[in-house]
Design a protein around this motif. Structure first.
Motif, PDB file in Angstrom:
ATOM      1  N   SER A 103       0.777  -1.208   0.271  1.00 21.31           N
ATOM      2  CA  SER A 103       0.062   0.537   0.106  1.00 21.31           C
ATOM      3  C   SER A 103       1.027   1.151  -0.011  1.00 21.31           C
ATOM      4  CB  SER A 103      -0.368  -0.106   1.492  1.00 21.31           C
ATOM      5  OG  SER A 103      -1.764  -1.439   1.272  1.00 21.31           O
ATOM      6  N   LEU A 104       1.950   1.128  -1.201  1.00 18.98           N
ATOM      7  CA  LEU A 104       2.639   2.647  -0.756  1.00 18.98           C
ATOM      8  C   LEU A 104       2.096   3.493  -1.190  1.00 18.98           C
ATOM      9  CD1 LEU A 104       5.616   0.409  -2.369  1.00 18.98           C
ATOM     10  CD2 LEU A 104       6.218   2.087   0.271  1.00 18.98           C
ATOM     11  N   LYS A 105       2.558   4.858  -0.768  1.00 18.59           N
ATOM     12  CA  LYS A 105       2.358   6.454  -1.006  1.00 18.59           C
ATOM     13  C   LYS A 105       3.311   6.723  -1.516  1.00 18.59           C
ATOM     14  CE  LYS A 105      -0.750   6.009   3.468  1.00 18.59           C
ATOM     15  NZ  LYS A 105      -0.816   6.116   4.767  1.00 18.59           N
ATOM     16  N   PRO A 106       2.954   8.126  -2.393  1.00 15.66           N
ATOM     17  CA  PRO A 106       4.219   9.146  -2.635  1.00 15.66           C
ATOM     18  C   PRO A 106       4.841   9.934  -1.442  1.00 15.66           C
ATOM     19  CG  PRO A 106       1.532   9.327  -3.380  1.00 15.66           C
ATOM     20  CD  PRO A 106       1.346   8.342  -2.514  1.00 15.66           C
ATOM     21  N   GLU A 107       4.422   9.588  -0.545  1.00 10.20           N
ATOM     22  CA  GLU A 107       4.879  10.059   0.546  1.00 10.20           C
ATOM     23  C   GLU A 107       5.896   8.952   1.268  1.00 10.20           C
ATOM     24  OE1 GLU A 107       1.654  10.159   0.601  1.00 10.20           O
ATOM     25  OE2 GLU A 107       0.518  10.160   2.174  1.00 10.20           O
ATOM     26  N   ASP A 108       6.091   7.358   0.552  1.00 13.98           N
ATOM     27  CA  ASP A 108       7.323   7.123   1.174  1.00 13.98           C
ATOM     28  C   ASP A 108       7.841   6.990   0.582  1.00 13.98           C
ATOM     29  OD1 ASP A 108       4.542   4.124   1.470  1.00 13.98           O
ATOM     30  OD2 ASP A 108       5.590   5.940   3.341  1.00 13.98           O
ATOM     31  N   THR A 109       8.419   7.648  -0.721  1.00 11.58           N
ATOM     32  CA  THR A 109       8.987   8.591  -1.436  1.00 11.58           C
ATOM     33  C   THR A 109      10.860   8.665  -0.848  1.00 11.58           C
ATOM     34  OG1 THR A 109       8.302   7.956  -3.617  1.00 11.58           O
ATOM     35  CG2 THR A 109      10.051   9.334  -3.456  1.00 11.58           C
ATOM     36  N   ALA A 110      11.637   7.769  -0.877  1.00 17.59           N
ATOM     37  CA  ALA A 110      12.558   8.377  -0.098  1.00 17.59           C
ATOM     38  C   ALA A 110      13.964   7.366  -1.023  1.00 17.59           C
ATOM     39  CB  ALA A 110      12.369   7.563   1.383  1.00 17.59           C
ATOM     40  N   VAL A 111      14.848   7.354  -0.655  1.00 15.91           N
ATOM     41  CA  VAL A 111      16.314   6.613  -0.231  1.00 15.91           C
ATOM     42  C   VAL A 111      16.058   6.183   1.283  1.00 15.91           C
ATOM     43  CG1 VAL A 111      18.759   6.222   0.017  1.00 15.91           C
ATOM     44  CG2 VAL A 111      17.642   8.217  -1.636  1.00 15.91           C
ATOM     45  N   GLN A 161      24.440   1.530   1.337  1.00 13.17           N
ATOM     46  CA  GLN A 161      24.603   2.849   0.986  1.00 13.17           C
ATOM     47  C   GLN A 161      23.171   3.421   0.463  1.00 13.17           C
ATOM     48  OE1 GLN A 161      24.887  -0.400   0.518  1.00 13.17           O
ATOM     49  NE2 GLN A 161      23.279  -0.112  -2.367  1.00 13.17           N
ATOM     50  N   GLY A 162      22.368   2.596   0.805  1.00 10.84           N
ATOM     51  CA  GLY A 162      20.739   2.897   1.040  1.00 10.84           C
ATOM     52  C   GLY A 162      20.173   2.417  -0.780  1.00 10.84           C
ATOM     53  N   THR A 163      18.971   2.624  -1.298  1.00  9.14           N
ATOM     54  CA  THR A 163      18.599   2.565  -2.428  1.00  9.14           C
ATOM     55  C   THR A 163      16.902   3.149  -2.344  1.00  9.14           C
ATOM     56  OG1 THR A 163      17.246  -0.167  -3.519  1.00  9.14           O
ATOM     57  CG2 THR A 163      16.804   0.431  -1.197  1.00  9.14           C
ATOM     58  N   GLN A 164      17.214   3.304  -3.712  1.00  9.58           N
ATOM     59  CA  GLN A 164      15.752   4.376  -3.693  1.00  9.58           C
ATOM     60  C   GLN A 164      14.405   3.975  -3.827  1.00  9.58           C
ATOM     61  OE1 GLN A 164      15.934   8.202  -4.281  1.00  9.58           O
ATOM     62  NE2 GLN A 164      13.904   7.981  -4.012  1.00  9.58           N
ATOM     63  N   VAL A 165      13.956   4.276  -3.915  1.00 10.62           N
ATOM     64  CA  VAL A 165      11.992   4.114  -3.882  1.00 10.62           C
ATOM     65  C   VAL A 165      11.479   5.512  -3.614  1.00 10.62           C
ATOM     66  CG1 VAL A 165      10.023   2.609  -2.360  1.00 10.62           C
ATOM     67  CG2 VAL A 165      12.575   1.814  -1.572  1.00 10.62           C
ATOM     68  N   THR A 166      10.686   5.179  -4.916  1.00  9.01           N
ATOM     69  CA  THR A 166      10.013   6.166  -5.570  1.00  9.01           C
ATOM     70  C   THR A 166       8.785   5.807  -5.599  1.00  9.01           C
ATOM     71  OG1 THR A 166      12.136   7.482  -7.126  1.00  9.01           O
ATOM     72  CG2 THR A 166       9.691   7.754  -8.240  1.00  9.01           C
ATOM     73  N   VAL A 167       7.533   6.219  -5.599  1.00  4.95           N
ATOM     74  CA  VAL A 167       6.085   6.020  -5.883  1.00  4.95           C
ATOM     75  C   VAL A 167       5.517   7.222  -6.042  1.00  4.95           C
ATOM     76  CG1 VAL A 167       3.743   5.480  -4.358  1.00  4.95           C
ATOM     77  CG2 VAL A 167       6.346   4.758  -2.797  1.00  4.95           C
ATOM     78  N   SER A 168       4.958   6.580  -7.452  1.00  4.06           N
ATOM     79  CA  SER A 168       4.429   8.071  -8.202  1.00  4.06           C
ATOM     80  C   SER A 168       2.631   8.140  -8.000  1.00  4.06           C
ATOM     81  CB  SER A 168       4.360   7.777  -9.742  1.00  4.06           C
ATOM     82  OG  SER A 168       3.898   6.005  -9.913  1.00  4.06           O
ATOM     83  N   SER A 169       2.488   9.237  -8.432  1.00  2.00           N
ATOM     84  CA  SER A 169       0.757   9.420  -7.689  1.00  2.00           C
ATOM     85  C   SER A 169      -0.608   8.994  -8.737  1.00  2.00           C
ATOM     86  CB  SER A 169       0.641  10.420  -6.691  1.00  2.00           C
ATOM     87  OG  SER A 169       0.590  11.695  -8.412  1.00  2.00           O
TER      88      SER A 169
END
Length: 128
Positions: free
Chosen positions: A85-93, A120-128
């Motif tokens: 249930s990912l949301k755009p506000e979950d977008t982050a490294v 080192q992190g991994t990018q997660v981008t959630v589009s609306s």
């Protein structure tokens, strides 16, 4: 020393799911807690979830409770973060972190300074 490598990030539509992995190497026998944090542009690093290496104690940030699940496979020295249930506000490294100091309480594992090693992190981008 412990090395952590995250994977599984990517681009997903709102409402979708991703599973992040954190592969640990080195002195993995010294890990007591594995946690996940995230950092969006212009914001401070934010706690997401933590799990004692035994799996007996788990702690979630209120913002992800009920949507994210932290787990681990000790035989593979790998931790996971299943994000539903990912949301755009979950977008982050997203970063995984490990604590090798003595485990005191899961309740304090929301603070970045309680961890000793970081990936080192991994990018997660959630589009609306």
């Amino acid at each position: 020393q412990v090395q952590l490598v995250e994977s599984g990030g990517g681009l997903v539509q709102a409402g979708g799911s991703l599973r992040l992995s954190c592969a640990a190497s080195g002195r993995t026998g010294s890990i007591n807690v594995m946690g996940w944090f995230r950092q969006a542009p212009g914001k401070e690093r934010e706690f997401v979830a933590a799990r004692s290496w035994s799996g007996n104690s788990i702690y979630y940030a209120d913002s992800v409770k009920g949507r994210f699940t932290i787990s681990g496979d000790n035989a593979k020295n790998t931790g996971y973060l299943l994000m539903n249930s990912l949301k755009p506000e979950d977008t982050a490294v997203y970063y995984c972190a490990a604590r090798t100091r003595m485990f005191l309480s899961i309740a304090i594992m929301g603070a970045p300074n309680e961890y000793d090693y970081w990936g080192q992190g991994t990018q997660v981008t959630v589009s609306s």
